[in-house]
Design a protein around this motif. Structure first.
Motif, PDB file in Angstrom:
ATOM      1  N   ALA A  22     -30.999  29.147  -1.973  1.00 15.64           N
ATOM      2  CA  ALA A  22     -30.597  29.983  -0.470  1.00 15.64           C
ATOM      3  C   ALA A  22     -29.775  29.266   0.257  1.00 15.64           C
ATOM      4  N   PRO A  23     -28.973  29.815   1.189  1.00 12.56           N
ATOM      5  CA  PRO A  23     -28.193  29.018   2.096  1.00 12.56           C
ATOM      6  C   PRO A  23     -29.120  28.133   3.097  1.00 12.56           C
ATOM      7  N   ILE A  24     -28.208  27.164   3.481  1.00 13.61           N
ATOM      8  CA  ILE A  24     -29.137  26.223   4.444  1.00 13.61           C
ATOM      9  C   ILE A  24     -29.603  26.710   5.679  1.00 13.61           C
ATOM     10  N   ALA A  25     -28.815  27.752   6.239  1.00 14.53           N
ATOM     11  CA  ALA A  25     -29.260  28.254   7.452  1.00 14.53           C
ATOM     12  C   ALA A  25     -30.670  29.317   7.224  1.00 14.53           C
ATOM     13  N   GLN A  26     -30.610  30.175   6.157  1.00  9.63           N
ATOM     14  CA  GLN A  26     -31.949  30.591   5.586  1.00  9.63           C
ATOM     15  C   GLN A  26     -33.181  29.676   5.487  1.00  9.63           C
ATOM     16  N   LEU A  27     -32.916  28.860   4.691  1.00 12.48           N
ATOM     17  CA  LEU A  27     -33.853  27.736   4.368  1.00 12.48           C
ATOM     18  C   LEU A  27     -34.506  27.076   5.744  1.00 12.48           C
ATOM     19  N   ALA A  28     -33.656  26.693   6.772  1.00  9.95           N
ATOM     20  CA  ALA A  28     -33.949  26.222   8.012  1.00  9.95           C
ATOM     21  C   ALA A  28     -34.811  27.262   8.718  1.00  9.95           C
ATOM     22  N   LYS A  29     -34.365  28.472   8.775  1.00  8.82           N
ATOM     23  CA  LYS A  29     -35.101  29.467   9.399  1.00  8.82           C
ATOM     24  C   LYS A  29     -36.592  29.669   8.837  1.00  8.82           C
ATOM     25  N   ASP A  30     -36.500  29.576   7.523  1.00  3.69           N
ATOM     26  CA  ASP A  30     -37.773  29.985   6.774  1.00  3.69           C
ATOM     27  C   ASP A  30     -38.837  28.886   6.961  1.00  3.69           C
ATOM     28  N   PHE A  31     -38.131  27.444   7.083  1.00  7.42           N
ATOM     29  CA  PHE A  31     -39.086  26.240   7.371  1.00  7.42           C
ATOM     30  C   PHE A  31     -39.279  26.163   8.789  1.00  7.42           C
ATOM     31  N   GLY A  32     -38.640  26.923   9.686  1.00  3.82           N
ATOM     32  CA  GLY A  32     -38.959  26.582  11.037  1.00  3.82           C
ATOM     33  C   GLY A  32     -38.268  25.320  11.751  1.00  3.82           C
ATOM     34  N   ILE A  33     -37.218  24.920  10.956  1.00  6.21           N
ATOM     35  CA  ILE A  33     -36.608  23.847  11.473  1.00  6.21           C
ATOM     36  C   ILE A  33     -35.138  24.276  12.188  1.00  6.21           C
ATOM     37  N   SER A  34     -34.224  23.596  12.637  1.00  8.19           N
ATOM     38  CA  SER A  34     -32.989  23.917  12.868  1.00  8.19           C
ATOM     39  C   SER A  34     -32.019  23.595  11.551  1.00  8.19           C
ATOM     40  N   GLU A  35     -30.911  24.234  11.549  1.00  6.92           N
ATOM     41  CA  GLU A  35     -29.855  24.060  10.517  1.00  6.92           C
ATOM     42  C   GLU A  35     -29.571  22.368  10.580  1.00  6.92           C
ATOM     43  N   SER A  36     -29.376  22.109  11.724  1.00  5.83           N
ATOM     44  CA  SER A  36     -28.590  20.701  11.915  1.00  5.83           C
ATOM     45  C   SER A  36     -29.762  19.629  11.376  1.00  5.83           C
ATOM     46  N   CYS A  37     -30.947  19.988  11.704  1.00  8.53           N
ATOM     47  CA  CYS A  37     -31.978  19.029  11.197  1.00  8.53           C
ATOM     48  C   CYS A  37     -32.007  18.810   9.785  1.00  8.53           C
ATOM     49  N   LEU A  38     -31.942  20.086   8.955  1.00  3.69           N
ATOM     50  CA  LEU A  38     -32.062  20.291   7.558  1.00  3.69           C
ATOM     51  C   LEU A  38     -30.658  19.487   7.071  1.00  3.69           C
ATOM     52  N   ARG A  39     -29.597  19.634   7.664  1.00  6.97           N
ATOM     53  CA  ARG A  39     -28.447  19.034   7.178  1.00  6.97           C
ATOM     54  C   ARG A  39     -28.729  17.472   7.345  1.00  6.97           C
ATOM     55  N   ASN A  40     -29.100  16.882   8.322  1.00  5.81           N
ATOM     56  CA  ASN A  40     -29.477  15.648   8.796  1.00  5.81           C
ATOM     57  C   ASN A  40     -30.309  14.933   7.462  1.00  5.81           C
ATOM     58  N   TRP A  41     -31.383  15.667   7.091  1.00  9.19           N
ATOM     59  CA  TRP A  41     -32.281  15.422   6.314  1.00  9.19           C
ATOM     60  C   TRP A  41     -31.603  15.177   4.797  1.00  9.19           C
ATOM     61  N   LEU A  42     -30.842  16.145   4.571  1.00  8.22           N
ATOM     62  CA  LEU A  42     -30.220  16.241   3.223  1.00  8.22           C
ATOM     63  C   LEU A  42     -29.279  14.956   3.221  1.00  8.22           C
ATOM     64  N   HIS A  43     -28.382  14.666   4.183  1.00  5.19           N
ATOM     65  CA  HIS A  43     -27.572  13.573   4.435  1.00  5.19           C
ATOM     66  C   HIS A  43     -28.492  12.453   4.082  1.00  5.19           C
ATOM     67  N   GLN A  44     -29.442  12.163   4.807  1.00  3.21           N
ATOM     68  CA  GLN A  44     -30.350  10.712   4.648  1.00  3.21           C
ATOM     69  C   GLN A  44     -30.756  10.806   3.193  1.00  3.21           C
ATOM     70  N   ALA A  45     -31.183  11.984   2.923  1.00  2.00           N
ATOM     71  CA  ALA A  45     -31.911  12.066   1.331  1.00  2.00           C
ATOM     72  C   ALA A  45     -30.866  11.363   0.435  1.00  2.00           C
ATOM     73  N   ASP A  46     -29.559  11.814   0.546  1.00  2.43           N
ATOM     74  CA  ASP A  46     -28.550  11.393  -0.376  1.00  2.43           C
ATOM     75  C   ASP A  46     -28.052   9.876  -0.151  1.00  2.43           C
ATOM     76  N   VAL A  47     -28.125   9.510   1.086  1.00  2.00           N
ATOM     77  CA  VAL A  47     -28.043   7.904   1.269  1.00  2.00           C
ATOM     78  C   VAL A  47     -29.371   7.272   0.450  1.00  2.00           C
ATOM     79  N   GLU A  48     -30.357   7.623   0.830  1.00  2.44           N
ATOM     80  CA  GLU A  48     -31.540   7.035   0.279  1.00  2.44           C
ATOM     81  C   GLU A  48     -31.370   6.835  -1.356  1.00  2.44           C
ATOM     82  N   ASP A  49     -30.902   8.041  -1.844  1.00  5.34           N
ATOM     83  CA  ASP A  49     -31.042   8.274  -3.430  1.00  5.34           C
ATOM     84  C   ASP A  49     -29.665   7.342  -3.831  1.00  5.34           C
ATOM     85  N   GLY A  50     -28.513   7.066  -3.020  1.00  8.34           N
ATOM     86  CA  GLY A  50     -27.536   6.177  -3.470  1.00  8.34           C
ATOM     87  C   GLY A  50     -26.387   7.298  -3.923  1.00  8.34           C
TER      88      GLY A  50
END
Length: 96
Positions: A22-50
């Motif tokens: 699903a698109p990021i915007a839809q997932l963020a809405k479904d989980f009750g978080i902002s789209e920017s929050c989800l994008r930050n989480w994805l970015h940090q997860a990519d950094v943590e995973d190398g």
């Protein structure tokens, strides 16, 4: 500032987002978080995973501790320079 979400929740949301079902915007809405929050989480997860360059959480904590130690050492250095003249025997001798 809103309360932080538990790590397990963030990890689950990132895992769902990485599947790309699903698109990021839809997932963020479904989980009750902002789209920017989800994008930050994805970015940090990519950094943590190398997968992306950046500072990991462990590196950030290590840097924070190092800065704290440096600050304490600087304070001790200033204090020792102020106290030094009074702690040595020759400091109290008078010149004749």
């Amino acid at each position: 500032m809103p309360a932080a979400h538990p790590k397990e929740f963030r990890d689950d949301v990132v895992a769902v987002a990485r599947r790309g079902e699903a698109p990021i915007a839809q997932l963020a809405k479904d989980f009750g978080i902002s789209e920017s929050c989800l994008r930050n989480w994805l970015h940090q997860a990519d950094v943590e995973d190398g997968h992306r360059p950046g500072v990991t959480k462990a590196e950030n904590e290590e840097l924070r501790e190092a800065r704290k130690k440096i600050r304490l050492l600087e304070q001790a250095s200033v204090l020792s320079r102020r106290v030094y003249p009074f702690t040595h025997p020759w400091a109290h001798e008078t010149i004749m």
